[in-house]
Design an enzyme around this catalytic site. Structure first.
Site, PDB file in Angstrom:
ATOM      1  N   ASP A  16     -40.675  25.468 -21.477  1.00 39.44           N
ATOM      2  CA  ASP A  16     -39.663  24.497 -21.785  1.00 39.44           C
ATOM      3  C   ASP A  16     -40.058  23.097 -21.681  1.00 39.44           C
ATOM      4  O   ASP A  16     -40.877  22.999 -20.766  1.00 39.44           O
ATOM      5  CB  ASP A  16     -38.383  24.586 -20.795  1.00 39.44           C
ATOM      6  CG  ASP A  16     -37.361  23.491 -21.143  1.00 39.44           C
ATOM      7  OD1 ASP A  16     -36.916  23.894 -22.678  1.00 39.44           O
ATOM      8  OD2 ASP A  16     -36.955  22.823 -20.731  1.00 39.44           O
ATOM      9  N   GLU A  62     -43.153  24.609 -25.682  1.00 44.52           N
ATOM     10  CA  GLU A  62     -42.223  23.869 -26.779  1.00 44.52           C
ATOM     11  C   GLU A  62     -42.790  22.487 -26.716  1.00 44.52           C
ATOM     12  O   GLU A  62     -42.714  21.926 -25.767  1.00 44.52           O
ATOM     13  CB  GLU A  62     -40.753  24.115 -26.068  1.00 44.52           C
ATOM     14  CG  GLU A  62     -39.828  23.227 -27.103  1.00 44.52           C
ATOM     15  CD  GLU A  62     -38.667  22.563 -26.185  1.00 44.52           C
ATOM     16  OE1 GLU A  62     -37.675  22.383 -26.899  1.00 44.52           O
ATOM     17  OE2 GLU A  62     -38.756  22.240 -25.074  1.00 44.52           O
ATOM     18  N   HIS A 108     -31.933  27.953 -30.267  1.00 42.80           N
ATOM     19  CA  HIS A 108     -30.675  27.417 -29.611  1.00 42.80           C
ATOM     20  C   HIS A 108     -30.461  26.149 -29.635  1.00 42.80           C
ATOM     21  O   HIS A 108     -29.349  25.550 -29.117  1.00 42.80           O
ATOM     22  CB  HIS A 108     -30.427  27.899 -28.263  1.00 42.80           C
ATOM     23  CG  HIS A 108     -31.832  27.373 -27.304  1.00 42.80           C
ATOM     24  ND1 HIS A 108     -32.933  27.709 -27.563  1.00 42.80           N
ATOM     25  CD2 HIS A 108     -31.518  26.516 -26.351  1.00 42.80           C
ATOM     26  CE1 HIS A 108     -33.618  26.842 -26.632  1.00 42.80           C
ATOM     27  NE2 HIS A 108     -32.849  26.279 -25.964  1.00 42.80           N
ATOM     28  N   ASP A 109     -31.478  25.083 -30.134  1.00 39.90           N
ATOM     29  CA  ASP A 109     -31.267  23.825 -30.276  1.00 39.90           C
ATOM     30  C   ASP A 109     -31.047  23.263 -31.723  1.00 39.90           C
ATOM     31  O   ASP A 109     -30.899  22.004 -31.812  1.00 39.90           O
ATOM     32  CB  ASP A 109     -32.557  23.048 -29.513  1.00 39.90           C
ATOM     33  CG  ASP A 109     -32.573  23.336 -28.195  1.00 39.90           C
ATOM     34  OD1 ASP A 109     -31.515  23.732 -27.379  1.00 39.90           O
ATOM     35  OD2 ASP A 109     -33.627  23.290 -27.622  1.00 39.90           O
ATOM     36  N   ASP A 162     -38.061  32.323 -20.277  1.00 42.83           N
ATOM     37  CA  ASP A 162     -37.980  30.557 -20.539  1.00 42.83           C
ATOM     38  C   ASP A 162     -38.525  29.865 -19.119  1.00 42.83           C
ATOM     39  O   ASP A 162     -37.791  30.145 -18.179  1.00 42.83           O
ATOM     40  CB  ASP A 162     -36.731  30.282 -20.864  1.00 42.83           C
ATOM     41  CG  ASP A 162     -36.888  29.205 -21.986  1.00 42.83           C
ATOM     42  OD1 ASP A 162     -37.352  28.079 -21.638  1.00 42.83           O
ATOM     43  OD2 ASP A 162     -36.007  29.115 -22.882  1.00 42.83           O
TER      44      ASP A 162
END
Ligand code: NOJ
Length: 559
Positions: free
Chosen positions: A204, A262, A339-340, A98
């Site tokens: 990210d 992302e 994970h969000d 990430d």
């Protein structure tokens, strides 16, 4: 488009903090992932995206990096990272990291220098602005822009009497991508990890690197925090694509890697093409969020309890929009959650009554779509949202700011209902390995409370059961890797069937084979005789298949 290895890969996202705790300090770690590589091999995934494990004060669980070149001691050591990369490779599993390039931690040495004085050489690595003066002489942030985590996107720093920009938490100052020295330092860092053997990055918050440098107030209506949630001020701005092209030319193009950006909720499929179309100097694909919040949980805001109805037509429409909108122009990934987001089992499945059926149906659907699929850890056993009764069980930094305002307007029960459906912590609970305390994740005290259903939703009870959710994920992954079916499942045309049916999710896939996927998204039987589907049944999550589908029944049929 040339065919390549990451088209046929099956991705799996690991939230390291909650995956497996090898030293029993309550936090998952890299050695924990090494110990579970055989499990991942058994499942069949071969591309791991691991959330940040760099050195960090953990204000936002690692997305606040204080040293990009070191592994945080909570997660292990640099040698552990190297061993993980090697041992994964031995099993044919590649790892992508990430890459956090929008911001650092306020404890990063760059920021410590930057905030020390206005003439420090690192001052310009971040975004500093003078305060606005109110009529009474008091100071206010430079403009009315909101932060994603609540409140203003500016934080005042008394040392130099200026504000720094932070679109996430106060401890996550945004980097100034106009600064060439900073950009070069970022590129060096990316090269460092690629030279360590990682096979690419999930990048990210990439949509936010470029800001509106006029810093003018937004005209948008102010929200309850008194700020304007005008994300366009720092999302998808034209200058961003110049930075990305430079990153591409200086770093990415020199390696055989995969990159997944992302881009979040602000970019529609046409915007996404600026990042990842086949003829763009950007990334190989981008994640979009369109399908992630599709049961109206935010609108309901905890007024009701329990499962919300699923708008199947809307869900199909959203997903179809990306699949058809990208055809022949851009490769896309598919995923149910990360994970969000809340757990897909709690959002679109039926954990209470049809856990196995709805979980396997969701997995079969995901793995029948074109593009590169990403499974989120725990999804393959049907993990659910939290069942917390106390708001203090939540850990996410965002909740602190959220609570300050929420308590003024909503009852405690309503807030809890809302958080149990929407909080990012729903996806961040300890992985449920077995029925031991804390689901066997740790022998210590876990950093976040487990969901109490670990006693029956866990890996041990599913791994060797041929009818479990795990086994359907595994079988579908094998099918995608089976040379007889790879081309059709990965590259084949996609066409929805009965797009307006409110319970069916069905589509055709055609390449060298003709496949039909059909799923009943409801908790009752569904007559499909009008569709006249017949052929060879490849996979079915019930033992029989007739023209009356059972609740959450899913089948892949060769016609
Ligand atoms: C997106 C990440 O997925 C999220 O977890 C994080 O809080 C923000 N970016 C900030 O880095």
């Amino acid at each position: 488009m040339e065919k390549t290895w990451w088209h046929t890969s099956v991705g799996y996202q690991i939230y390291p903090r909650s995956f497996y705790d090898s030293n029993h300090d309550g936090v998952g770690d890299l050695r924990g992932i090494i110990e579970k590589l055989d499990y991942l091999s058994d499942l069949g995934v071969n591309l791991l995206w691991i959330c940040p494990f760099y050195k960090s004060p953990m204000d936002d669980n690692g997305y606040d990096v204080s040293d990009y070149y070191q592994v945080d001691p909570l997660f292990g050591s640099f040698d552990d990272a190297k061993e993980l990369i090697e041992k994964a490779k031995e099993r044919g599993i590649r790892i992508i990291l990430d890459l956090v390039m929008n911001q650092t931690s306020d404890e990063h040495p760059w920021f410590i220098e930057s905030r020390s004085s206005k003439d420090n050489p690192k001052r310009d690595f971040y975004i500093w602005q003078d305060p606005k003066l109110n009529e009474d002489g008091s100071i206010a942030p430079p403009n009315n822009w909101a932060s994603f985590f609540g409140g203003s996107c500016w934080n005042y720093d008394e040392r130099t009497s200026q504000y720094y920009m932070k679109i996430f938490s106060n401890k996550m100052p945004d980097l100034n991508w106009e600064n060439e020295a900073m950009r070069e330092a970022m590129y060096d860092m990316a090269k460092f990890w690629l030279d360590c053997g990682v096979d690419g990055f999930r990048i990210d918050a990439i949509a936010h690197l470029a800001k509106d440098l006029t810093f003018e107030d937004s005209e948008m209506e102010l929200n309850e925090d008194g700020v304007a949630p005008d994300w366009k001020k720092f999302s998808n701005r034209p200058r961003l694509f110049e930075y990305l092209a430079e990153f591409h030319d200086k770093v990415l193009t020199h390696y055989d890697i995969v990159t997944v950006g992302e881009v979040g909720g602000g970019a529609d499929v046409e915007d996404a093409k600026n990042y990842a179309s086949y003829n763009t100097k950007g990334f190989n694909m981008v994640f979009n969020f369109d399908h992630c919040w599709y049961n109206g949980a935010w609108d309901d805001f905890g007024r009701t309890k329990g499962k919300l109805p699923v708008d199947v037509v809307g869900l199909k429409k959203r997903m179809n929009h990306w699949i058809k909108g990208s055809e022949n122009e851009m490769w896309i990934p598919h995923y149910w959650l990360n994970h969000d987001h809340p757990r897909v089992m709690s959002q679109y499945g039926d954990p209470e009554r049809y856990h196995r059926e709805s979980g396997s149906m969701l997995g079969m659907l995901l793995l029948s779509l074109p593009g590169t699929p990403f499974i989120y850890n725990g999804e393959e056993i049907g993990m659910t949202n939290v069942d917390y009764e106390d708001v203090n069980d939540f850990r996410d930094v965002w909740i602190k700011t959220f609570m300050q305002e929420a308590v003024k307007r909503h009852s405690y029960e309503q807030i809890m209902n809302h958080l149990r459906r929407t909080s990012r912590d729903n996806a961040r609970t300890p992985m449920q390995w077995n029925a031991q305390p804390h689901g066997g994740f740790t022998q210590g005290v876990p950093h976040q409370k487990s969901v109490s259903n670990y006693t029956w939703i866990n890996v041990a009870s599913q791994q060797h059961d041929r009818t479990s959710i795990f086994s359907f994920y595994k079988a579908m992954i094998q099918l995608r890797k089976d040379s007889d079916y790879t081309d059709t499942l990965v590259y084949g045309d996609f066409e929805l069937i009965e797009a307006l049916d409110t319970e069916l999710y069905a589509f055709k896939r055609n390449y060298d084979r003709n496949l039909v996927f059909i799923a009943n998204f409801s908790d009752h039987e569904k007559d499909i005789s009008s569709l006249n589907i017949s052929g060879h049944l490849i996979i079915n999550n019930y033992s029989t298949f007739t023209h009356i589908l059972k609740p959450y029944q899913a089948c892949l049929i060769e016609v």
